[in-house]
Design an enzyme around this catalytic site. Sequence first.
Site, PDB file in Angstrom:
ATOM      1  N   ASP A   7       0.852  -1.193   0.000  1.00  0.00           N
ATOM      2  CA  ASP A   7       0.000   0.000   0.000  1.00  0.00           C
ATOM      3  C   ASP A   7       0.886   1.240   0.000  1.00  0.00           C
ATOM      4  OD1 ASP A   7      -2.596   1.306   0.138  1.00  0.00           O
ATOM      5  OD2 ASP A   7      -1.948   1.989   2.095  1.00  0.00           O
ATOM      6  N   SER A   8       0.264   2.361  -0.332  1.00  0.00           N
ATOM      7  CA  SER A   8       0.993   3.634  -0.305  1.00  0.00           C
ATOM      8  C   SER A   8       1.293   4.063   1.135  1.00  0.00           C
ATOM      9  CB  SER A   8       0.154   4.700  -1.003  1.00  0.00           C
ATOM     10  OG  SER A   8      -1.126   4.762  -0.403  1.00  0.00           O
ATOM     11  N   CYS A  70      -3.666  -0.983  -2.351  1.00  0.00           N
ATOM     12  CA  CYS A  70      -3.918   0.416  -2.704  1.00  0.00           C
ATOM     13  C   CYS A  70      -4.721   0.496  -4.007  1.00  0.00           C
ATOM     14  CB  CYS A  70      -2.563   1.096  -2.889  1.00  0.00           C
ATOM     15  SG  CYS A  70      -2.669   2.813  -3.344  1.00  0.00           S
ATOM     16  N   GLU A 150      -6.930   9.182   8.853  1.00  0.00           N
ATOM     17  CA  GLU A 150      -5.604   9.109   9.490  1.00  0.00           C
ATOM     18  C   GLU A 150      -5.561   9.921  10.780  1.00  0.00           C
ATOM     19  OE1 GLU A 150      -2.190   9.103   7.013  1.00  0.00           O
ATOM     20  OE2 GLU A 150      -3.091   7.581   5.704  1.00  0.00           O
ATOM     21  N   CYS A 180     -11.152   3.136  -1.993  1.00  0.00           N
ATOM     22  CA  CYS A 180      -9.942   3.644  -1.356  1.00  0.00           C
ATOM     23  C   CYS A 180      -9.764   2.874  -0.056  1.00  0.00           C
ATOM     24  CB  CYS A 180     -10.100   5.141  -1.087  1.00  0.00           C
ATOM     25  SG  CYS A 180      -8.779   5.832  -0.082  1.00  0.00           S
ATOM     26  N   HIS A 182      -8.858   3.582   2.821  1.00  0.00           N
ATOM     27  CA  HIS A 182      -9.261   4.191   4.096  1.00  0.00           C
ATOM     28  C   HIS A 182     -10.776   4.154   4.346  1.00  0.00           C
ATOM     29  CE1 HIS A 182      -5.252   5.717   3.531  1.00  0.00           C
ATOM     30  NE2 HIS A 182      -5.257   6.313   4.706  1.00  0.00           N
TER      31      HIS A 182
HETATM   32  N1  DGL Z   1      -4.117   3.772  -0.504  1.00  0.00           N
HETATM   33  C1  DGL Z   1      -4.716   4.796  -1.329  1.00  0.00           C
HETATM   34  C2  DGL Z   1      -5.859   4.198  -2.140  1.00  0.00           C
HETATM   35  O1  DGL Z   1      -6.445   3.197  -1.805  1.00  0.00           O
HETATM   36  C3  DGL Z   1      -5.210   5.973  -0.490  1.00  0.00           C
HETATM   37  C4  DGL Z   1      -4.105   6.836   0.071  1.00  0.00           C
HETATM   38  C5  DGL Z   1      -3.250   7.468  -1.008  1.00  0.00           C
HETATM   39  O2  DGL Z   1      -3.718   8.397  -1.707  1.00  0.00           O
HETATM   40  O3  DGL Z   1      -2.140   7.026  -1.186  1.00  0.00           O
HETATM   41  O4  DGL Z   1      -6.162   4.722  -3.191  1.00  0.00           O
END
Ligand code: DGL
Length: 251
Positions: A7-8, A70, A150, A180, A182
């Site tokens: 993930d990012s 992600c 977050e 997404c 989150h």
């Molecule tokens: N993990 C990213 C997503 O699911 C969200 C956070 C980011 O923008 O890196 O798109």
Amino acid sequence: MKVGVFDSGVGGLSVLKSLLEARLFESIVYYGDTARVPYGTKDKQTIIRFSLQALEFFTSHRVDMLVVACNTASAYALDSLSHEAPFPVIGVITPGVLATQNKLSSKDASILVIATKATIASNLYAAKLQENGFYNVKSLATGLFVPFVEEGIYDGKPMQALLEYYFKGFESPNALILGCTHFPLIAPALSAYFGKDTILIHSGEAIVEYIQNTYHLSTHHILHSLEFFASDDVDALKHTAKLWLGNLYMP
Ligand code: DGL
């Protein structure tokens, strides 16, 4: 089987949670690119470059499969990752589309996709849904939910204000795709806003179903190792993991 989860940043922990609950793997390595998050505001080439750099990490950890938790990386980098990786790479978008399709009985159903700016700009969810006959699809970039989650803001007045800012004027859809990592954390707030008839599609649940159906993995594996790595402040990542995973967390 050893799986890598990419993930990012911390968001992919929501997908990791579903993988842990399903007990599909004996060994899991999570890597969050916390030094360079968010990916959702970056351009395609940057997202591909960062994702390929993460692939080197997973290759050196000798994983058998890579889950790209992600959505943004799944939208832009899946082809490049699959091309370069010596193991299968699974993103969250196709599983999310299949889960939506399985949960809706009519092609007339209204679907709202919410995700980062980059994921929405890729138009991938909407295009795949349209290929499958769903014509009533709307997409909306709702990236501000990311810093809210977050910060641990899941409800209350600020969340209500943000829900109204994004969704005022939108009718409740039949399905809401949480595009997404989150967004599962704010599923209760989204459900309260749109009403209980709106079906929420969660990437983690969708990818578990997809892996089970595609790779026929059993769901009774005992987890031997769960490792966390990050490009910045791994302790902060582990702290979030403890909060989000609860008793599934294993140091
Ligand atoms: N993990 C990213 C997503 O699911 C969200 C956070 C980011 O923008 O890196 O798109």
